[in-house]
Design an enzyme around this catalytic site. Structure first.
Site, PDB file in Angstrom:
ATOM      1  NE  ARG A 188      -4.357  -1.799   0.360  1.00 14.07           N
ATOM      2  CZ  ARG A 188      -4.338  -2.761  -0.722  1.00 14.07           C
ATOM      3  NH1 ARG A 188      -3.234  -2.874  -1.626  1.00 14.07           N
ATOM      4  NH2 ARG A 188      -4.932  -3.864  -0.707  1.00 14.07           N
ATOM      5  CG  HIS A 233      -1.765  -0.646  -7.928  1.00 18.34           C
ATOM      6  ND1 HIS A 233      -2.721  -0.151  -6.770  1.00 18.34           N
ATOM      7  CD2 HIS A 233      -2.243  -2.306  -7.287  1.00 18.34           C
ATOM      8  CE1 HIS A 233      -3.224  -0.907  -6.061  1.00 18.34           C
ATOM      9  NE2 HIS A 233      -3.074  -2.142  -5.966  1.00 18.34           N
TER      10      HIS A 233
END
Length: 311
Positions: free
Chosen positions: A226, A274
């Site tokens: 994250r 990502h």
């Protein structure tokens, strides 16, 4: 009475998930279930959910037994006060395999110095002998389903692996540490650090000026977890000083990463969009339907979120 299943995600995901979900439902004996993106709230039994969907008020869903998240991350929903029924996060075997492969690739890249060994015509010919895995210390921050599987894979390749978590964990072949003292001990070993912690108030800025300084000089960082796990200004300073040799970042506080973000141009940063791991519709659908089966059989749901911890 057949089940009513609400698919509460963005419309573009419907074409990806409809067929795998219907196939999994058929295999589990729920072939007559109604699966749709638009159902009367009072008739819904289970909500198959993505946190970026329009559904944010769960109050009308008085019959629903559980919210079954399509994402591994639940930080965008755990604070929703209208959600009072069980919430299950996604632990997808396909996602786990993808994460293991991505992390292993980048660990090997750093371990073997692959970036250095790729020569151009103006580079110096300088053969060297790369170290063996048994000579390298890798630290995994976060020993949930993803972190534990990554750790086991790296142990299998011969690396010395230390794992850290907020609470005690036990992973075969891995030195497991926990707590604040354990974090300092783990970071002191971390020639390569992999961040796989959840995004919570307790984990924000886990890597900051203090903790980055605890790592060996010239260490490498891989973050597929994250974005908020890292204090960005502190990392950039550590890169500039040479305390950290290089960082591969797959997740960021703002995504897509803004065009003017310093990470794009930093010579010691690799940016990936990502892609470390994504939920696979085929395997995720089986996980969702297994929880529906459990709910109907009166069995405990799997992968339940602890609201107090935030994951």
């Amino acid at each position: 009475m057949s089940l009513n299943l609400l698919f509460a995600a963005r419309s573009e995901r419907w074409s990806t998930y409809e067929r795998p979900l219907r196939s999994a439902l058929e295999k589990a004996g729920f072939g007559d279930a109604t699966l749709a993106m638009d159902l009367p709230p009072k008739d819904v039994d289970y909500i198959i959910y993505a946190p970026n969907s329009r559904l944010q008020d769960f109050t009308p869903y008085t019959r629903a037994k559980a919210v079954l998240n399509l994402w591994a991350g639940v930080e965008a929903i755990t604070g929703n006060e209208t959600l009072t029924i069980p919430l299950a996060r996604m632990v997808d075997p396909g996602l786990t395999k993808g994460m293991v492969e991505w992390v292993t690739g980048h660990v090997m890249r750093y371990h073997l110095g692959m970036d250095t060994d790729i020569l151009r015509s103006d580079a110096k010919w300088a053969p060297r002998t790369p170290p063996l895995a048994q000579e390298r210390q890798v630290v995994i921050l976060g020993l949930g389903a993803l972190g534990a599987e990554v750790a086991r894979t790296l142990v299998g390749l011969g690396f010395n692996v230390t794992g850290w978590a907020r609470s005690p964990k036990d992973v075969t072949g891995v030195t497991c540490l926990h707590g604040e003292a354990g974090l300092a001990e783990a970071l002191a070993l971390a020639e390569i650090a992999v961040l796989l912690l959840p995004d919570t108030a307790a984990t924000e800025n886990t890597l900051n000026a203090k903790t980055l300084a605890q790592m060996p000089k010239g260490a490498f960082i891989i973050n597929p977890g994250r974005g908020p796990l890292i204090d960005d200004a502190a990392l950039q300073a550590a890169l500039d000083s040479g305390q950290i040799a290089h960082a591969t970042l797959d997740v960021f506080r703002v995504e897509p990463l803004p065009a003017d973000d310093p990470y794009w141009s930093h010579p010691k940063v690799t940016v990936t969009p990502h892609i470390a791991a994504d939920t696979r519709a085929s395997t995720a659908s089986e996980v969702i339907v297994e929880n529906i089966r459990r709910g109907e059989a009166g069995e405990p749901f799997i992968n339940l979120v602890d609201r107090a911890l935030g994951y």
